[in-house]
Motif scaffolding. Structure first.
Motif, short mmCIF file in Angstrom:
data_model
loop_
_atom_site.label_atom_id
_atom_site.label_comp_id
_atom_site.label_asym_id
_atom_site.label_seq_id
_atom_site.Cartn_x
_atom_site.Cartn_y
_atom_site.Cartn_z
N PHE A 265 48.34 13.45 6.83
CA PHE A 265 48.05 13.76 8.01
C PHE A 265 47.69 15.35 7.96
CE2 PHE A 265 51.18 17.56 8.99
CZ PHE A 265 52.65 17.30 7.57
N GLY A 266 46.62 15.42 8.89
CA GLY A 266 45.81 16.99 8.77
C GLY A 266 46.69 17.31 9.54
N ARG A 267 45.84 18.83 9.21
CA ARG A 267 46.74 20.04 10.68
C ARG A 267 45.86 20.25 12.33
NH1 ARG A 267 47.92 24.28 13.36
NH2 ARG A 267 49.92 25.29 13.42
N TYR A 268 46.44 19.13 12.85
CA TYR A 268 45.74 18.89 13.83
C TYR A 268 45.00 20.29 14.59
CZ TYR A 268 45.36 17.04 18.60
OH TYR A 268 45.00 16.75 19.85
N SER A 269 45.42 21.07 15.36
CA SER A 269 44.60 22.43 15.11
C SER A 269 43.51 22.83 14.83
CB SER A 269 45.50 23.36 15.94
OG SER A 269 46.42 23.03 16.43
N ARG B 123 55.24 17.52 13.14
CA ARG B 123 55.47 18.45 12.52
C ARG B 123 53.06 19.28 12.28
NH1 ARG B 123 59.27 22.05 8.55
NH2 ARG B 123 58.17 23.94 10.30
N TYR B 124 53.18 20.50 12.58
CA TYR B 124 52.22 20.82 12.39
C TYR B 124 51.81 20.87 11.03
CZ TYR B 124 50.13 20.32 17.39
OH TYR B 124 50.30 20.20 18.28
N GLU B 125 53.11 21.55 10.01
CA GLU B 125 52.71 22.77 8.88
C GLU B 125 54.29 21.92 8.46
OE1 GLU B 125 49.70 25.54 8.71
OE2 GLU B 125 51.43 26.37 9.20
N PRO B 126 54.48 21.86 7.45
CA PRO B 126 55.65 21.89 6.42
C PRO B 126 55.86 23.38 5.62
CG PRO B 126 54.78 19.31 6.15
CD PRO B 126 53.67 20.58 6.71
N ASP B 127 56.61 24.41 5.96
CA ASP B 127 56.71 25.51 5.33
C ASP B 127 57.56 25.34 3.69
OD1 ASP B 127 59.07 24.86 6.24
OD2 ASP B 127 58.47 26.69 7.95
N ASN B 128 57.66 24.58 2.88
CA ASN B 128 58.10 24.51 2.14
C ASN B 128 57.48 23.37 1.39
OD1 ASN B 128 60.18 26.06 0.73
ND2 ASN B 128 62.18 24.18 1.60
N SER C 264 41.83 29.78 9.23
CA SER C 264 41.90 28.63 10.67
C SER C 264 41.22 28.75 11.21
CB SER C 264 43.32 27.45 9.80
OG SER C 264 43.10 26.89 11.02
N TRP C 265 41.40 28.01 12.22
CA TRP C 265 40.75 27.93 12.90
C TRP C 265 42.50 27.42 14.42
CZ3 TRP C 265 35.97 26.28 16.31
CH2 TRP C 265 34.84 26.41 15.34
N ALA C 266 43.29 27.23 13.84
CA ALA C 266 43.88 26.51 13.88
C ALA C 266 45.21 27.79 14.73
CB ALA C 266 45.08 26.06 13.09
N TRP C 267 45.35 28.77 14.67
CA TRP C 267 46.09 29.25 14.35
C TRP C 267 45.42 31.60 14.26
CZ3 TRP C 267 46.41 27.37 9.45
CH2 TRP C 267 45.93 28.31 8.64
#
Lengths: 376, 418
Positions: free
Chosen positions: A40-44, A73-78, A95-98
């Motif tokens: 999956f892509g990071r949606y934002s 989830r948007y971003e698995p962090d591990n 990013s544009w996402a955060w």
């Protein structure tokens, strides 16, 4: 029972298909090993823009239950592995996402591996990469960043080479055999195997790397942020010492475009005729007007699009240079006014270090010239 | 749209001596009463697009302008969507605005309705309640206005032309209060209110000016001297805080409405209780609940049954948003059974009830002792609700209170042919 996740950080649009191929390749490879996966892509990040950092992820698990943890989830962090598809992103990800700057290794788990495509050596990359606070490994897959467009794909084997390298550094995520089984072209299989053989990750200790504290800011709460979706306009100009008579617009303090560009313009102030065209045409209003009437590209605002180079009517005045040639965001005009001779040498060195643009062309007609050259 | 040319001629100052403090009494329809409120509120921008029954208010306003009695920007839009977008933007630059629609026209404006509330822009709109298509129908149903109930719109239902005028004035004061900054719709039942005339006290300009301060958007106003941008694109880092701000504004609206009614009662000598009207509620064992002009047959029926010694009362919900949760809890906790008459539907909802019954049940649920709630749907598409219908309903509710064979987990349709 285990789950493996891989983060692919790439340049929006230019590397979108590349990132997709890598993530899908991981899931297909896992399937041949009897595992299940998710890409999956990071949606934002979407809709993407040219060169803006973006992310895709691949997660593979033994069971549906393990995979579920990653489904909303948007971003698995591990992540077991972070793949950085363009080495200029080693300076960080905006990013544009955060909001704020995320170090390239931030979502990597301790002792995970950061894989970077680069022509540089590990030592040079480590200087750019923020310190992590935990040890990890850095593997370099030798090559220039593979850029194409939204509708075209440069099939230069970067995807299969990264998959091969991934199998080396994280065999628990995908095995080399599984990667090879998913590739239907023997030449590409050879590329994957070669990358597997060549990649040699080096350990990075907690005290290695860029010690700059990444730019961050606190998000306001509903009681502290302005009501009614009102966003205040900024002052027209801010004062810069030594810039009396010049004009420096106030810019968004929460979105500095340091890492959104893959190139930056270098300017020969000796040949500049002060014609104003770069200043007028820059889509990001990145040019400051200097006290002596020059135009200085401010690196807080430059996206690296290259429009200024394209529109500059003077030969050898503005040149786009790959971002990896730079270690700071200092004013070129100040450097030039302080020591013109030194600046001249600096300018020549930068241009000769990185003659190729990451995308686009240095001048109108360059594409036709290259085609003619290739076909002759 | 052709404004009725006879409108001026029919204005009769019936008993000037009886009208206190410069009030006049006029024989006008609910729509005309709202147009008087619009004029008295000195609205700056109005947009029009015809749809029955709301369009009558546009006719009266345009006539006032043509007669030189009223000055405002009157813009005929090319659709309801544009109609509401225009006033939304006018509100952002600090103009007091009025707008309105009916039925599917209101729904054609839905995007604009959502962003008006989302952007926290005050506006007063009149909804001439009309059934949604299909079938095409002019008659009253409440589903049109109810469609915005979750967005931050405040929703008032009125029962008389007088209440329409008064509520519109109150609505401007509440919507434009900086603690609220939310739009408000005044729902007027099609035909029964929009098209029938009754004697209405029209206050003087001085009285209204004394009650309704000018709209001041403060430093949120879009203006060249106040460089701001509004309506940004935002990702998941921001949206929840923005929604929570709207939630807090909708909560604060309650206090602001109470203040406004207190002041209105002081200055105009009428206005009644905010949120609900209580009719023969003392010692009532059974209470009927409804909204809008349904009050008329219900009151007649309640009087008849009271005369027969039946302890029945009526509670009219005047504001659906903010929902009068506390008032309903206080008023209904001691009664045996409640009959909710919805002039709307919510197909597939819990117990197949209408919107009012569903919200009412939810409001009463935390009570330690709560009445049985029986839900009814009546009067759809403008069908008359007769006093006999109401008496039938009441008998069912009494039966429910006394353990009779009444299903409080279903909804009874009243006056429908089988």
């Amino acid at each position: 029972m285990s789950t493996g996740s891989v983060e692919v950080v790439y340049r929006g649009i230019f590397q979108k298909t590349l990132a997709k191929n890598i993530c899908r390749g991981i899931v297909f490879a896992a399937k041949t090993q009897g595992r299940i996966g998710l890409a999956f892509g990071r949606y934002s990040d979407s809709p993407e823009r040219n060169g803006i950092p973006a992310k895709q992820f691949a997660v593979v698990s033994d069971t549906e239950e393990e995979l579920e943890e990653y489904l909303s989830r948007y971003e698995p962090d591990n992540n077991d592995v972070t793949i950085c598809a363009d080495d200029t992103l080693c300076k960080g990800v905006e990013s544009w996402a955060w909001y704020g700057l995320q170090p390239i290794n931030k979502l990597l788990k301790p002792n995970g591996t950061l894989l970077v495509t680069s022509m540089r050596l590990a030592d040079g990359l480590i200087r750019d990469i923020h310190r992590k606070g935990a040890p990890y490994e850095l593997g370099v897959v030798k090559g220039t960043a593979s850029f194409s467009g939204l509708w075209v794909y440069k099939d230069d084997h970067t995807d299969v080479r990264l998959l091969g390298a991934l199998a080396k550094v994280a065999p628990e995520v995908v095995s080399l055999d599984a990667v090879l089984e998913g590739i239907d072209d023997s030449v590409k299989q050879a590329s994957a195997r070669k990358a597997y053989d060549m990649v040699e990750p080096v350990p990075v200790a907690v005290d290695q790397g860029n010690d700059e504290v990444p730019y961050e800011f606190d998000l306001p709460g509903y009681t502290t942020m302005e009501e009614c979706l009102v966003i205040r306009g900024m002052e027209k100009q801010h004062d810069v010492p030594g810039w009396d008579g010049g004009y420096v617009p106030v810019r968004n303090p929460t979105f500095k475009k340091y890492t959104t560009r893959t190139m930056r313009p270098v300017i020969n102030f000796e040949t500049c005729t002060k014609c104003t065209i770069c200043w007028l045409q820059c889509p990001d209003t990145c040019f400051d007007v200097t006290p002596d009437g020059h135009y200085d590209a401010n690196m807080e605002a430059c996206c690296g699009c290259g429009v200024c180079e394209a529109v500059c009517p003077v030969d050898q005045c503005i040149t786009m240079v790959n971002e990896e040639a730079f270690t700071d965001n200092a004013s070129q005009w100040e450097m030039w006014t302080n020591d013109k001779e030194n600046y001249s040498e600096w300018l020549a060195a930068k241009i000769s270090a990185q003659p190729a643009r990451s995308h686009g062309f240095h001048h109108i007609g360059q594409y036709a010239e290259e085609i003619a050259h290739e076909s002759s | 749209m052709n404004p009725p040319r006879t409108a001026t001629a029919k204005k009769v100052d019936i008993q000037a001596a009886r009208a206190p403090r410069g009030e006049s009494e006029e024989l006008i329809s609910g729509s005309e009463a709202v147009s008087h409120a619009v004029k008295l509120a000195d609205v700056d921008v109005i947009t029009a697009y015809p749809i029955r029954p709301y369009d009558t208010v546009m006719q009266y306003v345009s006539q006032m302008i043509a007669d030189g009695e009223f000055d405002c920007e009157y813009i005929v839009a090319e659709s309801e969507h544009s109609q509401f977008e225009i006033v939304k933007h006018a509100s952002a630059v600090g103009a007091r605005v009025f707008c309105g629609s009916s039925g599917v026209g209101w729904l054609y404006a839905f995007e604009a309705l959502a962003v008006t509330a989302g952007l926290r822009l005050p506006m007063v709109a009149m909804v001439g309640n009309r059934a949604l298509d299909d079938p095409g129908a002019f008659g009253v149903e409440h589903n049109d206005a109810l469609s915005v109930r979750d967005l931050g719109w405040m929703l008032a239902w009125v029962a008389t032309a007088q209440e329409a005028l008064d509520t519109a004035l109150i609505a401007y004061r509440v919507a434009e209060d900086s603690r609220v900054f939310l739009p408000c719709a005044i729902s007027c039942d099609g035909a029964f209110l929009t098209h029938s005339q009754s004697i209405v006290k029209v206050p003087s300009q001085e009285m209204v000016d004394n009650f309704l301060p000018p709209y001041d958007r403060g430093d949120k106003q879009l203006h060249p001297d106040n460089p701001v941008t509004i309506a940004p694109q935002a990702n998941e880092d921001w949206v929840m805080e923005i929604r929570r701000q709207s939630d807090m504004a909708a909560r604060r609206a309650r206090e602001v409405i109470i203040e406004a009614y207190d002041d209105f009662n002081d200055k105009f000598g009428r206005g009644g209780e905010p949120f609900i009207e209580r009719y023969m509620m003392e010692d009532a064992e059974v209470v009927l609940v409804g909204m809008g002009t349904l009050a008329m047959p219900v009151k007649v029926a309640v009087r008849k049954m009271r005369a027969e010694g039946k302890k029945v009362g009526f509670l009219r919900v005047r504001w659906f948003r903010p929902f009068p949760t506390l008032e309903l809890q206080e008023a209904l906790s001691g009664v045996h059974a409640v009959g909710v008459i919805d002039r709307d539907y919510s197909f597939g909802s819990s117990f197949h009830s209408g919107a009012l019954a569903n919200d009412l049940r939810s409001a009463l649920y935390p009570l330690a002792t709560r009445p049985k709630v029986v839900s009814f749907i009546a009067g759809l598409g403008g069908r008359e609700v007769s006093t006999d219908n109401v008496i039938d309903i009441t008998n069912s509710v009494f039966a429910a209170a006394n353990g009779g064979d009444i299903d409080d987990q279903d909804t009874y349709w009243i006056g429908v042919r089988e």
